[in-house]
Write an enzyme that holds these catalytic residues in place. Structure first.
Site, PDB file in Angstrom:
ATOM      1  N   MET A 127       0.819  -1.205   0.000  1.00 59.79           N
ATOM      2  CA  MET A 127       0.000   0.000   0.000  1.00 59.79           C
ATOM      3  C   MET A 127       0.858   1.261   0.000  1.00 59.79           C
ATOM      4  O   MET A 127       0.455   2.295  -0.514  1.00 59.79           O
ATOM      5  CB  MET A 127      -0.931   0.001   1.222  1.00 59.79           C
ATOM      6  CG  MET A 127      -2.060  -1.014   1.135  1.00 59.79           C
ATOM      7  SD  MET A 127      -3.247  -0.833   2.474  1.00 59.79           S
ATOM      8  CE  MET A 127      -2.291  -1.425   3.863  1.00 59.79           C
ATOM      9  N   CYS A 128       2.039   1.202   0.593  1.00 56.35           N
ATOM     10  CA  CYS A 128       2.915   2.366   0.657  1.00 56.35           C
ATOM     11  C   CYS A 128       3.875   2.361  -0.533  1.00 56.35           C
ATOM     12  O   CYS A 128       4.136   1.323  -1.142  1.00 56.35           O
ATOM     13  CB  CYS A 128       3.713   2.361   1.965  1.00 56.35           C
ATOM     14  SG  CYS A 128       2.669   2.485   3.428  1.00 56.35           S
ATOM     15  N   THR A 129       4.420   3.559  -0.824  1.00 57.93           N
ATOM     16  CA  THR A 129       5.379   3.680  -1.916  1.00 57.93           C
ATOM     17  C   THR A 129       6.731   3.175  -1.439  1.00 57.93           C
ATOM     18  O   THR A 129       7.428   3.850  -0.682  1.00 57.93           O
ATOM     19  CB  THR A 129       5.498   5.149  -2.372  1.00 57.93           C
ATOM     20  OG1 THR A 129       4.205   5.614  -2.738  1.00 57.93           O
ATOM     21  CG2 THR A 129       6.433   5.271  -3.546  1.00 57.93           C
TER      22      THR A 129
END
Length: 707
Positions: free
Chosen positions: A562-564
């Site tokens: 979900m995170c970069t």
């Protein structure tokens, strides 16, 4: 009784607008040139005893005189003002300014006045008697200017004497005839006396300008042994001294009329409620020596006479003056000029063909205001782009500011701000003159189904997105999911907009320029099109390598998905390349329709002054390598193919809703399903016709599974 006549020198008055105009001219036209430039100055007669005589320069000092072409701007004098011809010498460094040949330049200006007197130019235009030189160094980075004025006055062989004790004051009633007239710079006139039983009144009447009536009038006075009466518009207000413009005028009269020994001069200073005009009675020196000297000058080719006129500083010394405009300028205007400074300096030597105005007026829509969006916006601002619009649906979180360069801790505490709004606000804080806008909405995505109750909201969002794409020149796809790029890709293709896509992996990135559908291709000569490489519509998009429809990739993601999760420096590399790709594209004659280039030899000239324009760039930071690649558009692409564009044009909103609820319809519409079925049938036919072993059948099954 005689006494030597003394003159009041000019003081310079340089309007702030002149320095602004000089800065612009230096940046945009002069650049590194130190060639002399003609200037126009002016002075006015002084109706007040409190004012010094000023030689004025305004914003229009660079405009030409006597323009015959109606398309050019002509210098226009302010009311009741008179022309002075100047020459500007602007130097590139302060050392060049200090070491400039000041004496030679001043003597050159003096020689021009002398030559104009002797070759008859003054007979046609007496304003040529008033010349000046201006030496400058413009520190346009700090808005500081060094300058020196020289206003040459030729010296006679002997000082000019008055044959009266002091000038005669003029009664206001004597000048009534001048009240409604526009007086020439120098003129001849007559004095009349009217006697009554009690008083004698004197009045002055204009005969004409020196150019029109001077020769006839002065010769008549010489023939009849009369003392001529001439006048000039005097910028001085002193009761005993005339202004600087009289000096060269008297030299002119002495040379033009060598038999003229005495003359009266009206120093006209306006016709207000009171008069401070004066009447001088002068003895003119013989100029025979200077005529002999002139012949010697012609033989030697050098000016050997004497002249004075350097402007002194506040301490009475001939020294440069200094002015700083930084504190007087509008901070917003100051920032705008400073922002453009480095860009305009590129055109001096490195790249004279840089199209800064095109860049400045290009409007960019940034879909995504995160890591990529922030860095792209900063790079666009560095290039002078003034119109940027952000779109994003998320808010600034505590993890964002360290990676997303437009955000600070204040944007996420105590209450998180919308990313697009915070990004636009940050741009305005950095540069208040930028036109930065923000919209908060989520882009509709394939495979992200919506209930019917939200259809109207989705319709409004699609209309807003489509209008934004229509209103902007360039669309940047900088979102954090693959499927969120599908709708902007399709709409950009449908509306013929340049679309640039930047995407990140852990240690790799992709920057791709989507092809623009050529709506005018049929109008082009095919031979010319082929010769020039007109292949802008033959560029694939972000989805052209896909054989499946984009679908919901956000569902069931773990935290690291979900995170970069990328190497931090990667976003800056991809963002800067995405912006540089745009700038290069702007400089191509065909813009976004330019062909994709893959040349990697740095010694090969590219198609633009900035180099090549690649179709896509793939970077691998693990090996510090960037590859320019090219791919043709896929006929059955799920985003940019004609099948998809035609379906959207015919069904519009209904088509997009169907895609959101079931993205597999895309592969059916664009023909991928048919291709798969054809491929399966071909394999099946081969299996039947060839009596191969089970090993071959297993290989074919693996091929089918790849789809």
């Amino acid at each position: 009784m005689t006494n030597t006549l003394q003159f009041k020198e000019f003081s310079s008055f340089v309007n702030i607008s002149f320095w602004h105009e000089l800065s612009n001219k230096k940046l945009d036209e002069l650049k590194l040139s130190e060639e002399s430039i003609p200037l126009n100055g002016h002075y006015t007669f002084s109706p007040s005893q409190q004012l010094d005589p000023f030689l004025c320069l305004e914003f229009n000092a660079f405009l030409r005189n006597n323009v015959t072409n109606s398309t050019e701007n002509q210098y226009v004098l302010p009311p009741r003002s008179y022309l002075s011809h100047g020459t500007l010498y602007n130097y590139n460094t302060v050392d060049d300014f200090k070491q400039s040949p000041k004496i030679k330049l001043f003597n050159d200006a003096s020689k021009r006045i002398w030559n104009d007197i002797n070759n008859g130019n003054i007979d046609k235009d007496t304003s040529l008697l008033n010349r000046f030189i201006l030496l400058t160094y413009a520190d346009i980075k700090n808005h500081q200017f060094y300058y020196m004025f020289g206003i040459p006055a030729l010296l006679p062989s002997q000082p000019i004497q008055q044959f009266t004790e002091k000038p005669e004051s003029i009664n206001i009633e004597s000048l009534k005839s001048f009240s409604n007239q526009i007086l020439p710079q120098y003129f001849c006139l007559k004095q009349q006396q009217q006697e009554s039983s009690t008083t004698t009144t004197t009045s002055f009447e204009l005969i004409g300008s020196i150019e029109e009536k001077g020769n006839q009038y002065l010769n008549e006075c010489l023939e009849n042994d009369l003392i001529p009466l001439v006048g000039f518009c005097d910028p001085c207000s002193l009761p005993l001294n005339p202004g600087w413009p009289l000096r060269n005028f008297l030299i002119y009269l002495s040379i033009k009329y060598p038999m003229l020994k005495k003359i009266k001069v009206l120093c006209y200073r306006g016709n207000g409620s009171t008069s401070n005009s004066i009447l001088l009675s002068l003895e003119l020196p013989s100029m025979g020596e200077q005529l002999i000297k002139k012949q010697q000058e012609e033989d030697a080719g050098e000016w050997s006479g004497k002249s004075v006129g350097w402007e002194k500083d506040s301490n009475g010394k001939i020294a440069p003056r200094f002015v700083s405009l930084a504190s007087t300028m509008d901070p917003l205007k100051l920032a705008e000029q400073s922002v453009d400074l480095n860009l305009k300096l590129m055109r001096w030597r490195v790249m004279p063909s840089l199209e800064l105005e095109k860049i400045k007026t290009t409007s960019c829509l940034l879909l995504g205001s995160g890591t990529l969006g922030c860095n792209v916006a900063r790079s666009l601002m560095s290039w002078g782009v003034r119109n940027i619009t952000f779109v994003d649906s998320s808010k600034v979180s505590y993890s964002n500011p360290v990676r997303q360069s437009l955000f600070t801790f204040a944007d996420c505490s105590p209450k998180a701000k919308e990313k697009s709004i915070a990004a636009a606000d940050a741009l305005k804080k950095i540069f208040p003159a930028i036109n930065a806008n923000a919209h908060v909405f989520s882009i509709p995505m394939p495979g992200h189904s919506v209930p019917q109750s939200e259809y109207q909201s989705i319709r409004n969002t699609i209309e807003l997105l489509e209008n934004l794409i229509k209103q902007h020149d360039v669309i940047y796809l900088l979102t954090d999911s693959r499927e969120s790029r599908w709708l902007p890709t399709m709409l950009s293709r449908a509306h013929g907009k340049l679309c640039i896509n930047a995407a990140l992996g852990f240690d790799s990135y992709l920057v791709i320029r989507h092809g623009i559908k050529d709506q005018c291709q049929n109008e082009l000569n095919p031979s010319i099109s082929s010769k020039l490489g007109y292949q802008g519509s033959d560029l694939g998009c972000y989805f052209c390598n896909d054989v499946i429809a984009p679908t919901d990739t956000l569902k069931d993601r773990t935290l690291d998905q979900m995170c970069t999760v990328t190497r931090p420096g990667l976003s800056m590399m991809a963002s800067s390349i995405a912006v540089e790709l745009l700038i290069s594209t702007i400089h191509h004659p065909y813009g976004g329709r330019a062909k994709g280039e893959t040349e990697t030899d740095v010694y090969v000239q590219g198609s633009t002054p900035l180099g090549i324009i690649p179709h896509q760039l793939r970077g691998f930071i693990s090996h510090y390598q960037t590859l320019p690649l090219f791919s043709n558009p896929y006929k059955h692409c799920t985003a940019c193919s004609d099948y998809i564009i035609d379906e959207y044009n015919s069904k519009g909103f209904d088509f997009i809703i169907n895609v959101m609820n079931d993205s597999s319809c895309l592969t059916k519409i664009c023909g991928i399903d048919d291709l798969k079925n054809t491929e399966v049938n071909i394999d099946w036919d081969i299996d039947i016709s060839d009596d191969d072993d089970d090993n071959n059948n297993n290989n074919n099954k693996e091929k089918n599974d790849d789809f």
